[in-house]
Structure formats: C-alpha cells, structure tokens
Design an enzyme around this catalytic site. Sequence first.
Site, PDB file in Angstrom:
ATOM      1  N   ASP A 163       0.837  -1.201   0.000  1.00  0.00           N
ATOM      2  CA  ASP A 163       0.000   0.000   0.000  1.00  0.00           C
ATOM      3  C   ASP A 163       0.873   1.253   0.000  1.00  0.00           C
ATOM      4  OD1 ASP A 163      -2.988   1.066   0.931  1.00  0.00           O
ATOM      5  OD2 ASP A 163      -1.356   2.289   1.720  1.00  0.00           O
ATOM      6  N   TYR A 218       3.059  10.006  -0.478  1.00  0.00           N
ATOM      7  CA  TYR A 218       4.150   9.388   0.280  1.00  0.00           C
ATOM      8  C   TYR A 218       5.504   9.636  -0.392  1.00  0.00           C
ATOM      9  CZ  TYR A 218       0.394   6.603   2.487  1.00  0.00           C
ATOM     10  OH  TYR A 218      -0.751   6.177   3.121  1.00  0.00           O
ATOM     11  N   LYS A 235      -2.993   5.953  -4.288  1.00  0.00           N
ATOM     12  CA  LYS A 235      -4.099   6.861  -3.966  1.00  0.00           C
ATOM     13  C   LYS A 235      -3.937   8.209  -4.667  1.00  0.00           C
ATOM     14  CE  LYS A 235      -3.704   4.858   0.658  1.00  0.00           C
ATOM     15  NZ  LYS A 235      -2.278   4.455   0.667  1.00  0.00           N
ATOM     16  N   HIS A 253      -7.749   9.638  -1.418  1.00  0.00           N
ATOM     17  CA  HIS A 253      -6.994   9.625  -0.163  1.00  0.00           C
ATOM     18  C   HIS A 253      -7.741  10.267   1.013  1.00  0.00           C
ATOM     19  CE1 HIS A 253      -2.550   9.223   1.200  1.00  0.00           C
ATOM     20  NE2 HIS A 253      -3.361   9.021   2.214  1.00  0.00           N
ATOM     21  N   LEU A 270      -1.616   0.130  14.582  1.00  0.00           N
ATOM     22  CA  LEU A 270      -0.989  -0.054  15.893  1.00  0.00           C
ATOM     23  C   LEU A 270      -1.054   1.232  16.720  1.00  0.00           C
ATOM     24  CD1 LEU A 270       2.156  -2.074  14.748  1.00  0.00           C
ATOM     25  CD2 LEU A 270      -0.022  -2.966  15.595  1.00  0.00           C
ATOM     26  N   ILE A 319      -2.660  -2.884   7.334  1.00  0.00           N
ATOM     27  CA  ILE A 319      -1.407  -2.604   6.626  1.00  0.00           C
ATOM     28  C   ILE A 319      -0.349  -2.020   7.570  1.00  0.00           C
ATOM     29  CG2 ILE A 319      -2.243  -2.411   4.246  1.00  0.00           C
ATOM     30  CD1 ILE A 319      -2.679   0.613   4.771  1.00  0.00           C
ATOM     31  N   LYS A 362       3.182  -0.890   9.122  1.00  0.00           N
ATOM     32  CA  LYS A 362       4.406  -0.401   8.493  1.00  0.00           C
ATOM     33  C   LYS A 362       5.579  -0.568   9.425  1.00  0.00           C
ATOM     34  CE  LYS A 362       6.662   3.148   9.135  1.00  0.00           C
ATOM     35  NZ  LYS A 362       6.993   4.492   9.610  1.00  0.00           N
ATOM     36  N   VAL A 418      10.206  -0.490   8.868  1.00  0.00           N
ATOM     37  CA  VAL A 418      11.355  -0.620   7.973  1.00  0.00           C
ATOM     38  C   VAL A 418      12.425  -1.512   8.609  1.00  0.00           C
ATOM     39  CG1 VAL A 418      10.969   1.587   6.805  1.00  0.00           C
ATOM     40  CG2 VAL A 418      12.368   1.528   8.875  1.00  0.00           C
ATOM     41  N   ARG A 457      10.911  -6.518  12.587  1.00  0.00           N
ATOM     42  CA  ARG A 457       9.504  -6.109  12.757  1.00  0.00           C
ATOM     43  C   ARG A 457       8.668  -6.486  11.531  1.00  0.00           C
ATOM     44  NH1 ARG A 457       9.448  -1.671  16.468  1.00  0.00           N
ATOM     45  NH2 ARG A 457      10.126  -2.596  18.437  1.00  0.00           N
ATOM     46  N   ASN A 477       5.543  -8.749  12.242  1.00  0.00           N
ATOM     47  CA  ASN A 477       4.174  -8.373  11.878  1.00  0.00           C
ATOM     48  C   ASN A 477       3.528  -9.435  10.998  1.00  0.00           C
ATOM     49  OD1 ASN A 477       4.422  -5.994  13.313  1.00  0.00           O
ATOM     50  ND2 ASN A 477       4.858  -4.726  11.523  1.00  0.00           N
TER      51      ASN A 477
END
Length: 280
Positions: A47, A52, A77, A110, A192, A231, A233, A235, A239, A243
């Site tokens: 996504d 972004y 979006k 969006h 989260l 979704i 996130k 990096v 993690r 997830n």
Amino acid sequence: MTQTIPTSKFLDGNTIDQLGYGVWQVKDDEAEVAVGKALKAGYRHIDTAKIYGNEAGVGRAVAASGIAREDLFITTKVWNADQGYEKTIAAAQASLERLGLDYVDLYLIHWLQPKRGTYVDTWKALIQLQKDGKAKSIGVCNFTVEALEELYTETGVRPVINQVETHPYFPQAELRAYEAEHGILHESWSPLGQGGDLLKDPVLEGIAKKHGASVAQVVIAWHLALGNVVIPKSVTDARIVENFESLKVALDAEDIEAIATLDRGPEGRIAADPATADFE
C-alpha cells in the site's frame, strides 16, 4: 512453510489479502529496500500513495522481486490537490508511470475533503479508470457514512473498501457496521495506534503473554479477527517479519471482548477527523 494470508472479497468480485504492508513515512530509497524485504517475508499486498513520495521506490522493488504481477496486489491513492475528474485521471497515469505498472489493483481517494466538494467528480474519474483497466478495483480512504452514501446515490457504484484510522483505542464500530451492511471492506491505517501508549496497554500485554506473542502481533491479529484489512508499516527487518507472523496468533472470544473495552470513542482518534479535514 509459508504462512497462508487470509483474503477478503470485494463487491466487484476481486479479492485482497487481509494483511498488507504499508509504506507511509518511508523515503523513496528506503521504500525500495523495505518493500523488497516485505516481499521476501511473504507479503504480496503493498500500500503506497502519491503523497508518500515513494511510488518509484515501490515500483523498483516490485520489478526486482521476480514475483509475477498477477501474484501481487498494489494500492495507490489520488492526493487531495489532484482531486477533480480530469486531474484525477492525470494523477492516476502519473502514479502508474512512477510505479512502472500498467494498472494498480486498487486506486483510492486519499481524503474526503468535504469543504472542497470535489469527491463525487473524483469518484466518477475512478469509475472511468476501472472501466479503462487502469485500476482493477476502486475505493476510498477517510470517508464518513454520509459521504459513502452520497457516492452511491450519485453514481450507483459503491467503493469496495474504506481505509481509515482504526486501532483498539478507536475501533470505528459504527462505521464498520455500516460498511458491513453494504459489503464495503474496512481497511485500517495506523493499525498499531502509531505505537505509543497502545503498545504498552496492560490489557494487550496480558493477552500477548497468554499467546506468547508481542503486543503488536496481538493488535494485528485483532484486526484480522474483526475482518479488517490491515497494513502495518515497519522498515526494521525483524519487525517486518514479526508483523507477518501475526497470522499465527489466534485470538479467542475472551480476548476480543477484553480488547473491546479499550474503545475510547472520539477521544481515541489520533489523526485528523475526515468529516472536517481540509488540507493539501
């Protein structure tokens, strides 16, 4: 053994992986690396969004993955400044070029931006993009019940999904009930709660201990149990995998009831209210 990702069916007959990987607040070069890691971890639903600034990075990761296009699900979006019929058509084409794709699996408005009054024309553009094969499915983000109803009244086409802020402190029960009644899927951003207090909540910590899982895994498992598309996130390598491993956490009815008590109503909202938000 690869973990099986549950899927949900759209009103238009297409399907979406219930667990995806989000890249909000990830720089373009970082997105290329992170999406590559997510795809290796098992994610197939990515996504992104024009605002972004990382569609190109996502596209590079997709191209380098070696995964067949039909096995991937890519969402992007149209941003607020690009709303309106003609501008949306142009914005979608520009997104496809940055992604290096002929089509996206899901194209979303969006934000509602109610004061601007452009969302119905924007929605008409999305309907055309779907007819033209540029978007397999079309939906919205940050829409209210009233606006969802207006889109259907004006066009006869319902969004297949509504992506909005959703987490245990702000579970969006009323909105989810409306969507369920009309076959619209619910997708959770900031699932989260943007970290912070939610991941230290004693109720969630207790459930995590019970299942031998992290609090983040419990929260993602809660979204999945409710039928939300989610979704998360990250990096960080560990993690990203952690997830994804949330798929192994099976909450019981007692857990779901306990998490329901965390609902803070409107006070639980972290981000802007779609009913009044107006920004570019």
